[in-house]
Design an enzyme around this catalytic site. Structure first.
Site, short mmCIF file in Angstrom:
data_model
loop_
_atom_site.label_atom_id
_atom_site.label_comp_id
_atom_site.label_asym_id
_atom_site.label_seq_id
_atom_site.Cartn_x
_atom_site.Cartn_y
_atom_site.Cartn_z
CG ASP A 36 -9.03 0.58 11.13
OD1 ASP A 36 -7.86 0.85 10.97
OD2 ASP A 36 -9.42 -0.42 11.33
CB THR A 72 -6.64 -2.92 13.30
OG1 THR A 72 -6.18 -2.09 12.31
CG2 THR A 72 -8.18 -2.76 13.34
CG ASP A 196 -6.55 0.80 8.04
OD1 ASP A 196 -5.51 1.06 8.48
OD2 ASP A 196 -6.63 -0.30 7.60
CG HIS A 200 -3.28 -0.84 4.61
ND1 HIS A 200 -1.88 -0.77 5.16
CD2 HIS A 200 -4.14 -1.11 5.64
CE1 HIS A 200 -2.19 -0.95 6.65
NE2 HIS A 200 -3.40 -1.15 6.68
CG ASP A 243 -7.42 1.55 14.41
OD1 ASP A 243 -7.46 2.68 13.81
OD2 ASP A 243 -7.55 0.53 13.93
CG HIS A 244 -3.76 2.38 13.50
ND1 HIS A 244 -3.84 2.55 11.98
CD2 HIS A 244 -4.42 1.07 13.57
CE1 HIS A 244 -4.48 1.67 11.45
NE2 HIS A 244 -4.97 0.82 12.25
CG HIS A 346 -1.65 0.51 10.72
ND1 HIS A 346 -1.78 -0.58 11.77
CD2 HIS A 346 -2.36 0.39 9.62
CE1 HIS A 346 -2.79 -1.14 10.97
NE2 HIS A 346 -3.01 -0.67 9.81
#
Length: 464
Positions: A36, A72, A196, A200, A243-244, A346
């Site tokens: 992720d 996500t 991820d 963050h 995912d990103h 994101h």
């Protein structure tokens, strides 16, 4: 011996054909892995020896384009359905469904496990409809019953730490599914929530993210070692993606909604910081649109009918009447006391480079040491169906967009190989059966030349 040379030859040909069939079928095994928030350029931040050896033996895209919005739940579900968000219906991590009269929140277990929210057909459903066995560890959508199916094996998501020990345990479970002696899965999905969470908290350019990239590399090495240890190197195709991406945020780049919108004039107002979904009460549409449009130059506001067509983000009842989208690196807070500050986020426009994720793949069906130009993540579903030799459900992708990743003569050919092997093997089995029956009953079928022959035949039958 009653079996002659010709029969032995048929035995050999039959076994060869069935072995060829089995070998071709084994190539259908697939492992899909998601890290992720793994941005396309993270591999260049630190040394990643395990990712490097994976790429050297397979393919790598410069980057891939995620779907709008870069969140996500929408993108993980796009990967496994090959559908844009407007087509599969998971249009954000949080949204309102006017038909159900319910809001969906990605942290709400009841919502996540409610199959009514999940449109399209995820790859594990397609696989099982075609007779395959699926094992899914923590993938978006896998906890719900979709089209009457749940994965054969799955785990309900629980909030957890990102320790290497736990990741190893998750990996071991997936390997166990793939090597089960009775019913091994031919499709496995494995999800890791990093980098991820660290991105963050600390920002994508932090030392903490670099450390987490190293941990992602370590678990990749462990996965590759386990695949080799269990003799699966030539039998399993592996896709590693995300995912990103992630971008930097700053407290100086937040705008507030204070004084711009009267929420009593809305039915639903979902602010997810990088954007907001607004459902005005009847009669207040123009007023709310005008007020939101005047907020700040760093926030775009669209009526549903005005959302750019290239976003594929308008043809669904769950997409709001008014959509707000912050520029990359900017955020929306509800009021001055709102503390939605994270150093990395994101969900911004999927045309931004920082939003793009990785795509790597390796295995018997992929080219070696090949670097691909970018493509959209809606193409991954069709690619997986090709690798599994199954017919895909309707989707927004095209195999032509990713067939260049496959080794020469693999694309659209593996399916033919095992079908031919099955046909030949089946035909030879029938011939073999006829020959065996003929050999067994040959003494009874031979026409007697004299009464004495009949007496011998009768004696033989009595002895039998």
């Amino acid at each position: 011996m009653w079996i002659g040379k010709s029969t032995i030859h048929i035995w050999i040909l039959t076994l060869w054909s069935l072995a060829s069939y089995a070998h071709a079928k084994q190539f259908e095994r697939l492992l899909l892995i998601s890290f992720d928030g793994f941005r396309w350029d993270y591999l260049s931040k630190v040394d990643t020896p395990n990712f490097d050896r994976f790429i050297a033996n397979g393919v790598k895209a410069d980057w891939i384009k995620d779907t709008y919005t870069s969140l996500t739940f929408p993108n993980h579900y796009t990967i496994v359905t090959g559908l844009y968000e407007e087509s599969h219906g998971i249009v954000a991590n949080e949204f309102y469904d006017p038909d159900l009269g319910m809001e969906f929140h990605n942290h709400n277990v009841t919502n996540v496990q409610d199959g009514r929210f999940w449109g399209g057909e995820p790859i594990w459903v397609t696989n099982q409809k075609n007779g395959g066995t699926s094992g899914v560890f923590y993938w978006v959508g896998s906890e719900a019953e979709i089209k009457g199916y749940r994965p054969n094996h799955y785990a309900n998501y629980t909030v957890h730490n990102a320790s290497m020990e736990l990741w190893v345990n998750h990996t071991d479970q997936v390997i166990d599914w793939m090597t089960d002696p009775k019913d091994p899965v031919n499709l496995a999905l494995l999800y890791f929530k990093e980098p991820d969470a660290t991105g963050h908290r600390f920002g994508p350019d932090s030392p903490e993210v670099e450390d987490m990239i190293r941990q992602c590399d370590n678990i990749t090495g462990y996965i590759l070692d386990q695949i080799a240890e269990h003799g699966l190197n030539d039998l399993v195709n592996i896709i590693i993606t995300s995912d990103h991406g992630m971008t930097n945020m700053s407290k100086d780049r937040f705008i507030t909604l204070d004084g711009h919108v009267d929420e009593t004039k809305t039915d639903h107002f979902l602010n997810y910081v990088i954007g907001a979904s607004v459902w005005p009460k009847s009669g207040f549409e123009d007023e709310i649109y005008k007020n939101l449009s005047a907020i700040d130059e760093h926030v775009k506001v669209w009526r549903k009918s005005e959302i750019p067509a290239e976003y594929h983000y308008s043809n669904n009842k769950r997409i709001p009447e008014i959509l707000m989208a912050a520029d990359e690196g900017w955020g929306i807070k509800q009021n001055w006391d709102d503390k939605h500050y994270l150093l990395g986020r994101h969900g911004f426009n999927n045309s931004e480079m920082d939003m793009h994720p990785i795509f790597l793949a390796s295995g018997p069906s992929f080219k070696k040491g090949y670097v691909s130009k970018p493509f959209e993540n809606v193409q991954i579903y069709g690619l997986m169906c090709e690798l599994l030799n199954i017919v895909p459900a309707p989707n927004n992708g095209s195999l032509d967009a990713v067939s260049h990743l496959l080794a020469d003569n693999v694309s659209r050919s593996v399916n033919l190989v095992w079908q031919i092997a099955l046909l030949v093997g089946g035909t030879l089995c029938v011939i073999l059966l006829v020959c065996i029956v003929r050999e067994l009953f040959k003494p009874y079928l031979k026409k007697p030349k004299s009464l004495h022959d009949w007496d011998d035949r009768s004696a033989l039958l009595e002895g039998a």
